[in-house]
Design a protein around this motif. Sequence first.
Motif, PDB file in Angstrom:
ATOM      1  N   ILE A  38       0.783  -1.257  -0.197  1.00 15.72           N
ATOM      2  CA  ILE A  38      -0.079  -0.010   0.097  1.00 15.72           C
ATOM      3  C   ILE A  38       0.777   1.281   0.063  1.00 15.72           C
ATOM      4  CG2 ILE A  38      -1.421   1.454   1.331  1.00 15.72           C
ATOM      5  CD1 ILE A  38      -3.145  -1.111   2.310  1.00 15.72           C
ATOM      6  N   ILE A  39       1.893   1.289   0.886  1.00 16.54           N
ATOM      7  CA  ILE A  39       2.681   2.515   1.151  1.00 16.54           C
ATOM      8  C   ILE A  39       3.475   2.526  -0.472  1.00 16.54           C
ATOM      9  CG2 ILE A  39       4.658   3.667   2.277  1.00 16.54           C
ATOM     10  CD1 ILE A  39       2.137   3.724   3.837  1.00 16.54           C
ATOM     11  N   HIS A  40       4.054   1.667  -1.134  1.00 12.00           N
ATOM     12  CA  HIS A  40       4.791   1.943  -2.422  1.00 12.00           C
ATOM     13  C   HIS A  40       3.523   2.393  -3.349  1.00 12.00           C
ATOM     14  CE1 HIS A  40       8.365  -0.136  -1.485  1.00 12.00           C
ATOM     15  NE2 HIS A  40       7.825  -1.315  -1.141  1.00 12.00           N
ATOM     16  N   GLU A  41       2.440   1.905  -3.476  1.00  8.58           N
ATOM     17  CA  GLU A  41       1.517   2.474  -4.191  1.00  8.58           C
ATOM     18  C   GLU A  41       0.895   3.897  -3.826  1.00  8.58           C
ATOM     19  OE1 GLU A  41      -1.824  -0.042  -3.833  1.00  8.58           O
ATOM     20  OE2 GLU A  41      -0.901  -1.781  -4.529  1.00  8.58           O
ATOM     21  N   LEU A  42       0.958   4.325  -2.794  1.00 12.49           N
ATOM     22  CA  LEU A  42       0.652   5.763  -2.344  1.00 12.49           C
ATOM     23  C   LEU A  42       1.653   6.691  -2.591  1.00 12.49           C
ATOM     24  CD1 LEU A  42      -1.300   5.403   1.117  1.00 12.49           C
ATOM     25  CD2 LEU A  42      -2.236   5.269  -1.190  1.00 12.49           C
ATOM     26  N   SER A  43       2.898   6.281  -2.457  1.00  9.10           N
ATOM     27  CA  SER A  43       4.150   7.015  -2.568  1.00  9.10           C
ATOM     28  C   SER A  43       4.102   7.578  -4.099  1.00  9.10           C
ATOM     29  CB  SER A  43       5.506   6.284  -2.473  1.00  9.10           C
ATOM     30  OG  SER A  43       6.546   7.125  -2.456  1.00  9.10           O
ATOM     31  N   GLU A  44       3.633   6.764  -5.011  1.00  4.17           N
ATOM     32  CA  GLU A  44       3.700   7.265  -6.365  1.00  4.17           C
ATOM     33  C   GLU A  44       2.490   7.825  -6.998  1.00  4.17           C
ATOM     34  OE1 GLU A  44       6.470   7.094  -8.117  1.00  4.17           O
ATOM     35  OE2 GLU A  44       7.421   6.172  -6.159  1.00  4.17           O
ATOM     36  N   ASP A  45       1.420   8.008  -6.078  1.00  2.00           N
ATOM     37  CA  ASP A  45       0.013   8.663  -6.481  1.00  2.00           C
ATOM     38  C   ASP A  45       0.143  10.222  -6.554  1.00  2.00           C
ATOM     39  OD1 ASP A  45      -2.452   9.817  -6.616  1.00  2.00           O
ATOM     40  OD2 ASP A  45      -3.283   7.922  -5.677  1.00  2.00           O
ATOM     41  N   GLY A  46       0.326  10.557  -7.819  1.00  2.00           N
ATOM     42  CA  GLY A  46       0.593  12.276  -7.985  1.00  2.00           C
ATOM     43  C   GLY A  46      -0.708  13.001  -7.287  1.00  2.00           C
ATOM     44  N   GLN A  47      -1.736  12.383  -7.004  1.00  2.00           N
ATOM     45  CA  GLN A  47      -3.028  12.870  -6.641  1.00  2.00           C
ATOM     46  C   GLN A  47      -3.096  13.197  -5.097  1.00  2.00           C
ATOM     47  OE1 GLN A  47      -5.110  14.140  -8.999  1.00  2.00           O
ATOM     48  NE2 GLN A  47      -3.680  13.559 -10.114  1.00  2.00           N
ATOM     49  N   LEU A  48      -2.177  12.964  -4.344  1.00  2.00           N
ATOM     50  CA  LEU A  48      -2.032  12.639  -2.937  1.00  2.00           C
ATOM     51  C   LEU A  48      -0.953  13.561  -2.489  1.00  2.00           C
ATOM     52  CD1 LEU A  48      -2.445   8.886  -1.867  1.00  2.00           C
ATOM     53  CD2 LEU A  48      -4.072  10.525  -1.904  1.00  2.00           C
ATOM     54  N   ARG A  49      -1.111  14.141  -1.274  1.00  2.00           N
ATOM     55  CA  ARG A  49      -0.179  15.093  -0.751  1.00  2.00           C
ATOM     56  C   ARG A  49       0.045  14.725   0.636  1.00  2.00           C
ATOM     57  NH1 ARG A  49      -1.698  21.173  -2.729  1.00  2.00           N
ATOM     58  NH2 ARG A  49      -1.888  20.519  -5.077  1.00  2.00           N
ATOM     59  N   CYS A  50      -0.554  13.682   1.454  1.00  2.00           N
ATOM     60  CA  CYS A  50      -0.197  13.377   2.871  1.00  2.00           C
ATOM     61  C   CYS A  50      -0.823  12.091   3.123  1.00  2.00           C
ATOM     62  CB  CYS A  50      -0.794  14.158   3.549  1.00  2.00           C
ATOM     63  SG  CYS A  50      -0.338  13.887   5.417  1.00  2.00           S
ATOM     64  N   VAL A  51      -0.241  11.277   4.068  1.00  2.00           N
ATOM     65  CA  VAL A  51      -0.752   9.861   4.410  1.00  2.00           C
ATOM     66  C   VAL A  51      -0.732   9.778   5.908  1.00  2.00           C
ATOM     67  CG1 VAL A  51      -0.376   7.181   4.354  1.00  2.00           C
ATOM     68  CG2 VAL A  51       0.404   8.737   2.329  1.00  2.00           C
ATOM     69  N   ILE A  52      -1.856   9.333   6.312  1.00  2.00           N
ATOM     70  CA  ILE A  52      -1.860   8.995   7.892  1.00  2.00           C
ATOM     71  C   ILE A  52      -1.922   7.699   7.884  1.00  2.00           C
ATOM     72  CG2 ILE A  52      -3.595   9.337   9.876  1.00  2.00           C
ATOM     73  CD1 ILE A  52      -4.201  12.233   8.673  1.00  2.00           C
ATOM     74  N   LEU A  53      -1.177   7.313   8.967  1.00  2.00           N
ATOM     75  CA  LEU A  53      -1.143   5.718   9.438  1.00  2.00           C
ATOM     76  C   LEU A  53      -1.765   5.928  10.727  1.00  2.00           C
ATOM     77  CD1 LEU A  53       1.566   6.334   7.683  1.00  2.00           C
ATOM     78  CD2 LEU A  53       1.801   3.883   8.044  1.00  2.00           C
ATOM     79  N   ARG A  54      -2.764   4.746  11.001  1.00  2.00           N
ATOM     80  CA  ARG A  54      -3.439   4.691  12.522  1.00  2.00           C
ATOM     81  C   ARG A  54      -3.807   3.282  12.679  1.00  2.00           C
ATOM     82  NH1 ARG A  54      -9.279   7.586  12.525  1.00  2.00           N
ATOM     83  NH2 ARG A  54      -8.896   6.339  14.594  1.00  2.00           N
ATOM     84  N   GLY A  55      -4.313   3.189  13.779  1.00  2.00           N
ATOM     85  CA  GLY A  55      -4.941   1.690  14.209  1.00  2.00           C
ATOM     86  C   GLY A  55      -6.418   1.868  14.320  1.00  2.00           C
ATOM     87  N   ASP A  56      -6.976   0.944  14.044  1.00  2.00           N
ATOM     88  CA  ASP A  56      -8.515   0.415  14.011  1.00  2.00           C
ATOM     89  C   ASP A  56      -8.827   0.873  15.435  1.00  2.00           C
ATOM     90  OD1 ASP A  56     -10.889  -0.097  12.994  1.00  2.00           O
ATOM     91  OD2 ASP A  56     -10.746  -2.064  13.806  1.00  2.00           O
ATOM     92  N   GLY A  57      -9.973   1.634  15.413  1.00  2.00           N
ATOM     93  CA  GLY A  57     -10.079   2.094  16.945  1.00  2.00           C
ATOM     94  C   GLY A  57      -9.684   2.876  17.701  1.00  2.00           C
ATOM     95  N   ASP A  58      -9.878   3.101  19.012  1.00  7.54           N
ATOM     96  CA  ASP A  58      -8.873   4.131  19.815  1.00  7.54           C
ATOM     97  C   ASP A  58      -8.190   3.248  20.893  1.00  7.54           C
ATOM     98  OD1 ASP A  58     -11.012   3.322  21.385  1.00  7.54           O
ATOM     99  OD2 ASP A  58     -11.840   5.332  21.628  1.00  7.54           O
ATOM    100  N   GLN A  59      -8.171   2.104  20.873  1.00  9.93           N
ATOM    101  CA  GLN A  59      -7.438   1.582  21.945  1.00  9.93           C
ATOM    102  C   GLN A  59      -5.877   0.972  21.571  1.00  9.93           C
ATOM    103  OE1 GLN A  59      -9.061   0.698  25.260  1.00  9.93           O
ATOM    104  NE2 GLN A  59     -10.451   2.076  23.770  1.00  9.93           N
ATOM    105  N   ALA A  60      -5.532   1.154  20.406  1.00  6.21           N
ATOM    106  CA  ALA A  60      -4.096   0.611  20.021  1.00  6.21           C
ATOM    107  C   ALA A  60      -3.845   1.333  18.593  1.00  6.21           C
ATOM    108  CB  ALA A  60      -3.860  -0.611  20.049  1.00  6.21           C
ATOM    109  N   PHE A  61      -2.769   1.857  18.396  1.00  8.31           N
ATOM    110  CA  PHE A  61      -2.091   2.179  17.138  1.00  8.31           C
ATOM    111  C   PHE A  61      -1.769   0.643  16.705  1.00  8.31           C
ATOM    112  CE2 PHE A  61       1.774   2.721  14.367  1.00  8.31           C
ATOM    113  CZ  PHE A  61       1.199   3.929  13.579  1.00  8.31           C
ATOM    114  N   ALA A  62      -0.777  -0.208  17.235  1.00 10.22           N
ATOM    115  CA  ALA A  62      -0.400  -1.356  17.140  1.00 10.22           C
ATOM    116  C   ALA A  62       0.343  -1.993  18.258  1.00 10.22           C
ATOM    117  CB  ALA A  62       0.070  -1.622  15.862  1.00 10.22           C
ATOM    118  N   ALA A  63      -0.234  -3.097  19.012  1.00  4.99           N
ATOM    119  CA  ALA A  63       0.470  -3.515  20.242  1.00  4.99           C
ATOM    120  C   ALA A  63       1.532  -4.499  20.020  1.00  4.99           C
ATOM    121  CB  ALA A  63      -0.599  -4.133  20.955  1.00  4.99           C
TER     122      ALA A  63
END
Length: 259
Positions: A38-63
Amino acid sequence: MTGSVLCTRADAVATVTLANPGKLNAIDLAMWQRLAEIIHELSEDGQLRCVILRGDGDQAFAAGGDIEEFLSRRDTLERAMAYHAQVGEALQAVFDCRLPTIALVQGACIGGGLEIAAQCDLRICAESSRFGAPIKQLGFSMYPGELAGLLRLVGSATVLELLLEGRILGAPEALAKGLATRVVADSEVVDEAYASARRICDGAPLVARWHKQWVRRLQNEVPLAAQELRASFAFLETDDYREGLSAFLGKRKPAFRGR
């Protein structure tokens, strides 16, 4: 059942979500593979200007990593090398992403989760978020390719403190040690992360990419060559540079096009 890595887009911002329900978004091998893709694909997307990475829900980014699969995916030297090569590829993809990246951190940001957040350009964190890498309790050391990102971010003293003591740090201490960029109230962290993304998107996208490029280059102790110094003025030939000057002199908001 494996977890998943989801990707959504709104305007010029992509959101990449680590999701492993019931396991505080622990990252399994399939998730590491998908994150890299996914990150490789997004990095080459000329329509995008920023990427936010997060975890699902509010209990963890990733444990951390999904420990359950270590018994089958990491049980020999060959499989362990292959496993962590994939982890390293995903982390490198985040670090190398041409677009500015923001880690939106809620809850636990532990082990592999901390490694991912450390590769991002900014880390916007909730007051209740917590950080650490207590793998000494599991009897294995952090793979050097994963350790490098943390070392680059906060230096040897903090990395050794995290790994030798295995303490879990609260957000204020993480901020003081450079693990977090900004700490805000839990109720405000999502809005603040996306507000940060909008501020990034308001700027010239080529300039954001160049700033990332030059910050990394200047961390290399090799002096800049004359050709590199000349290359730093590539903006002179861009439409965005001309638009930025025109907008400033005309007292209006610039409309950057990324060219």
